[in-house]
Design an enzyme around this catalytic site. Structure first.
Site, PDB file in Angstrom:
ATOM      1  CD  GLU A  15      -1.724  -2.008  -6.024  1.00  0.00           C
ATOM      2  OE1 GLU A  15      -1.260  -1.857  -4.548  1.00  0.00           O
ATOM      3  OE2 GLU A  15      -1.106  -1.233  -6.420  1.00  0.00           O
ATOM      4  CB  THR A  53      -3.813  -1.798   2.039  1.00  0.00           C
ATOM      5  OG1 THR A  53      -3.153  -2.922   1.447  1.00  0.00           O
ATOM      6  CG2 THR A  53      -2.822  -1.083   1.338  1.00  0.00           C
TER       7      THR A  53
END
Length: 291
Positions: free
Chosen positions: A120, A168
């Protein structure tokens, strides 16, 4: 060949920034893996045009490298990128669980969490366990430096995803660097209430524990219509509303009988702001499943 279904997740849950996460019953990524001499990746599904197939730039490529498990990997995205629903984490979790089994590496589910987090990090820039932990282990998870604690909770949820993109990185840039003592005390209390609610399968306590006065208000400014959607959901019976992960998905805890009404109300509230959205009537669910 193995097929793995890894669920979307909701991280933070308001009071548990970078610590709390839940697996959602839906949506999910489906990943197919076949042993090969080198890693190759094929991506289809929601937002696939924005996801690189270069193993050096894709979450699953980093996972395959960490496990020393080359494979041809087909990713069918059910979780849209930049949704706040753990899109990159779902793919990484599926790859970690699938490759571990395909190559018989022998890692436990908890041991796979930091491996999937490395994947990730390729997308988000940081290795955080709060999304990959529930996607691998299911239920409600508490991720700290010492490991992951997991609870098999059952709470009805509504996740409303507006047609807005919040990266993000952008969401992290607006997080305050300091907090007042009274804010810290309130956050600890809410986090404790939420954790107790998960153990009791109590939507009221979980909703109460979602309240946050530090991170959520800063991130809410990135989501057009957030306050109106939150107020509408609470008026329709939601026990708590917050931003899912980095956003823009807005997630609400509720009683089973109120879920449909809340879902409709959240869609209407975004619509009144001229924002298209889709909604998932879901609940806390299982982790990655191998077929």
């Amino acid at each position: 060949m193995l097929t793995v279904r890894a669920p979307a997740t909701s991280a933070n849950l308001g009071s548990g920034f970078d610590v709390f996460g839940v697996a959602l019953e839906r949506p999910a990524d489906v990943v197919r893996l076949k042993k090969a001499d080198r890693v190759t990746i094929e991506v289809t599904g929601a937002g696939s045009q924005y996801i690189p197939e270069d193993p050096n730039k894709n979450t699953v490529g980093a996972v395959a490298e960490a496990l020393d498990a080359p494979a041809h990997i087909q990713i069918d995205k059910g979780v849209r990128p930049a949704s706040g629903l753990g899109s990159s984490a779902a793919s990484a979790a599926a790859a970690a669980v699938g490759l571990n089994e395909l190559y018989d590496r022998g890692y436990s589910r908890e041991e796979l969490v930091p491996i999937a987090a490395k994947g990730e990090a390729v997308v988000s820039g940081d290795a955080h366990d709060d999304n990959v932990a529930p996607s691998i282990m299911g239920g409600f998870t508490i991720a700290t430096e010492k490991g992951v604690t997991q609870v098999d909770a059952d709470i009805p949820l509504v996740a409303c995803l507006p047609d807005i993109v919040v990266s993000t990185r952008d969401a992290r840039n607006v997080v305050p660097e300091t907090a007042r003592v009274d804010q810290m005390v309130e956050t600890v209390g809410n986090a404790a209430a939420l954790t107790t609610g998960m153990h009791r399968d109590d939507p009221e306590l979980v909703g109460q524990g979602m309240h946050d006065t530090v991170v959520t208000p800063a991130r809410a400014k990135l989501i057009d219509g957030y306050e109106q959607v939150r107020e509408a959901a609470l008026a329709a019976g939601a026990t708590g509303v917050t931003i899912s992960g980095a956003g823009p998905t807005v997630i609400a805890a509720c009683a089973e009988e109120d879920r449909r009404k809340i879902a409709s109300t959240m869609l209407d509230a975004f619509g009144e702001r001229g924002v298209d959205a889709r909604v998932y009537q879901t609940r806390i669910g299982r982790g990655a499943e191998v077929f």
